[in-house]
Design a protein around this motif. Structure first.
Motif, PDB file in Angstrom:
ATOM      1  N   SER A   1       0.887  -1.286   0.123  1.00  0.00           N
ATOM      2  CA  SER A   1      -0.009  -0.097   0.016  1.00  0.00           C
ATOM      3  C   SER A   1       0.891   1.269  -0.028  1.00  0.00           C
ATOM      4  CB  SER A   1      -0.980   0.138   1.298  1.00  0.00           C
ATOM      5  OG  SER A   1      -1.700  -1.026   1.212  1.00  0.00           O
ATOM      6  N   LYS A   2       0.277   2.183  -0.557  1.00  0.00           N
ATOM      7  CA  LYS A   2       0.963   3.466  -0.487  1.00  0.00           C
ATOM      8  C   LYS A   2       1.485   3.817   0.863  1.00  0.00           C
ATOM      9  CE  LYS A   2       0.822   8.505  -1.970  1.00  0.00           C
ATOM     10  NZ  LYS A   2      -0.198   9.402  -2.805  1.00  0.00           N
ATOM     11  N   GLY A   3       2.578   4.441   1.361  1.00  0.00           N
ATOM     12  CA  GLY A   3       3.327   4.487   2.737  1.00  0.00           C
ATOM     13  C   GLY A   3       3.680   3.682   3.448  1.00  0.00           C
ATOM     14  N   GLU A   4       3.279   2.308   2.924  1.00  0.00           N
ATOM     15  CA  GLU A   4       3.619   1.175   3.725  1.00  0.00           C
ATOM     16  C   GLU A   4       4.999   0.870   3.690  1.00  0.00           C
ATOM     17  OE1 GLU A   4       2.713  -3.805   3.968  1.00  0.00           O
ATOM     18  OE2 GLU A   4       1.776  -2.484   2.400  1.00  0.00           O
ATOM     19  N   VAL A   5       5.838   0.665   4.807  1.00  0.00           N
ATOM     20  CA  VAL A   5       7.296   0.222   4.908  1.00  0.00           C
ATOM     21  C   VAL A   5       7.560  -1.012   4.433  1.00  0.00           C
ATOM     22  CG1 VAL A   5       9.216   0.198   6.399  1.00  0.00           C
ATOM     23  CG2 VAL A   5       7.482   1.946   6.645  1.00  0.00           C
ATOM     24  N   ILE A   6       8.437  -1.061   3.361  1.00  0.00           N
ATOM     25  CA  ILE A   6       8.786  -2.354   2.774  1.00  0.00           C
ATOM     26  C   ILE A   6       9.934  -3.167   3.569  1.00  0.00           C
ATOM     27  CG2 ILE A   6       9.468  -3.661   0.663  1.00  0.00           C
ATOM     28  CD1 ILE A   6       8.081  -1.288  -0.784  1.00  0.00           C
ATOM     29  N   LEU A   7      10.967  -2.222   3.828  1.00  0.00           N
ATOM     30  CA  LEU A   7      12.336  -2.590   4.258  1.00  0.00           C
ATOM     31  C   LEU A   7      12.797  -1.533   5.212  1.00  0.00           C
ATOM     32  CD1 LEU A   7      14.811  -4.713   4.108  1.00  0.00           C
ATOM     33  CD2 LEU A   7      15.454  -3.103   2.317  1.00  0.00           C
TER      34      LEU A   7
ATOM     35  N   GLY B   1       5.913  -1.851 -10.354  1.00  0.00           N
ATOM     36  CA  GLY B   1       5.138  -0.588 -10.669  1.00  0.00           C
ATOM     37  C   GLY B   1       4.976   0.240  -9.627  1.00  0.00           C
ATOM     38  N   GLY B   2       4.841   1.527  -9.798  1.00  0.00           N
ATOM     39  CA  GLY B   2       4.675   2.579  -9.224  1.00  0.00           C
ATOM     40  C   GLY B   2       6.047   3.016  -8.735  1.00  0.00           C
ATOM     41  N   ALA B   3       6.385   3.728  -7.346  1.00  0.00           N
ATOM     42  CA  ALA B   3       7.758   3.979  -7.051  1.00  0.00           C
ATOM     43  C   ALA B   3       7.952   3.697  -5.517  1.00  0.00           C
ATOM     44  CB  ALA B   3       7.895   5.602  -7.223  1.00  0.00           C
ATOM     45  N   VAL B   4       9.297   3.662  -4.967  1.00  0.00           N
ATOM     46  CA  VAL B   4       9.617   3.397  -3.718  1.00  0.00           C
ATOM     47  C   VAL B   4      10.502   4.666  -3.087  1.00  0.00           C
ATOM     48  CG1 VAL B   4      10.879   1.992  -2.098  1.00  0.00           C
ATOM     49  CG2 VAL B   4       9.395   1.010  -3.968  1.00  0.00           C
ATOM     50  N   ARG B   5      10.246   5.202  -2.076  1.00  0.00           N
ATOM     51  CA  ARG B   5      10.918   6.446  -1.379  1.00  0.00           C
ATOM     52  C   ARG B   5      11.916   5.767  -0.541  1.00  0.00           C
ATOM     53  NH1 ARG B   5       7.140  10.035   0.704  1.00  0.00           N
ATOM     54  NH2 ARG B   5       7.121   8.784   2.605  1.00  0.00           N
ATOM     55  N   VAL B   6      13.383   6.061  -0.488  1.00  0.00           N
ATOM     56  CA  VAL B   6      14.105   5.525   0.260  1.00  0.00           C
ATOM     57  C   VAL B   6      14.520   6.708   1.209  1.00  0.00           C
ATOM     58  CG1 VAL B   6      16.526   4.803   0.491  1.00  0.00           C
ATOM     59  CG2 VAL B   6      15.040   4.243  -1.678  1.00  0.00           C
ATOM     60  N   GLU B   7      14.534   6.276   2.463  1.00  0.00           N
ATOM     61  CA  GLU B   7      14.705   7.375   3.621  1.00  0.00           C
ATOM     62  C   GLU B   7      15.828   6.699   4.549  1.00  0.00           C
ATOM     63  OE1 GLU B   7      10.882   7.500   5.369  1.00  0.00           O
ATOM     64  OE2 GLU B   7       9.895   8.799   3.631  1.00  0.00           O
ATOM     65  N   LYS B   8      16.096   7.898   5.319  1.00  0.00           N
ATOM     66  CA  LYS B   8      17.331   7.433   6.447  1.00  0.00           C
ATOM     67  C   LYS B   8      16.780   8.215   7.521  1.00  0.00           C
ATOM     68  CE  LYS B   8      21.181   5.942   8.215  1.00  0.00           C
ATOM     69  NZ  LYS B   8      21.212   4.718   8.626  1.00  0.00           N
ATOM     70  N   GLY B   9      16.634   7.473   8.892  1.00  0.00           N
ATOM     71  CA  GLY B   9      16.365   8.045   9.943  1.00  0.00           C
ATOM     72  C   GLY B   9      17.357   8.242  10.734  1.00  0.00           C
ATOM     73  N   PHE B  10      17.164   9.680  11.647  1.00  0.00           N
ATOM     74  CA  PHE B  10      18.193  10.146  12.480  1.00  0.00           C
ATOM     75  C   PHE B  10      17.334  10.663  13.562  1.00  0.00           C
ATOM     76  CE2 PHE B  10      17.461  13.008   9.106  1.00  0.00           C
ATOM     77  CZ  PHE B  10      17.266  14.271   9.744  1.00  0.00           C
TER      78      PHE B  10
END
Length: 104
Positions: free
Chosen positions: A35-41, A55-64
């Motif tokens: 689902s949109k916004g769901e964390v995959i990894l 399909g779609g896109a995945v946003r890669v983020e880094k937490g701090f």
């Protein structure tokens, strides 16, 4: 994915036929919808999969954490590192070198 599809992925370039046979012997492939916004990894959590975006896109983020002042709790913040699109792969480094992911 098929061997032909996987051979086109940059992370697998240069693999010999014997390596492919071993990889596909021990690997399973399945399609999963998120689902949109769901964390995959999630960063720093063990994961044994290589993901390919169909399909779609995945946003890669880094937490701090950010310290506002000495009396306040740390605030969890996220920085967007990249957006991956169709045909991109991620998670392959954890799969290859058994290290924990460094981004979510």
């Amino acid at each position: 994915p098929s061997v032909a599809t996987a051979r086109r992925l940059p992370v697998f370039s240069g693999m010999e036929d014997a390596d492919w046979a071993l990889l596909f012997k021990c690997a399973e492939s399945e399609r999963v919808a998120y689902s949109k916004g769901e964390v995959i990894l999630r960063d720093a959590q063990q994961d044994d999969f290589v993901y390919r975006i169909e399909g779609g896109a995945v946003r890669v983020e880094k937490g701090f954490a950010v310290r506002v002042n000495d009396d306040a709790d740390d605030l969890d913040q996220r920085a967007m590192l990249n957006v991956l699109g169709v045909g991109s792969t991620f998670g392959e480094m954890s799969f290859i070198d058994d290290e924990l992911p460094c981004a979510t």
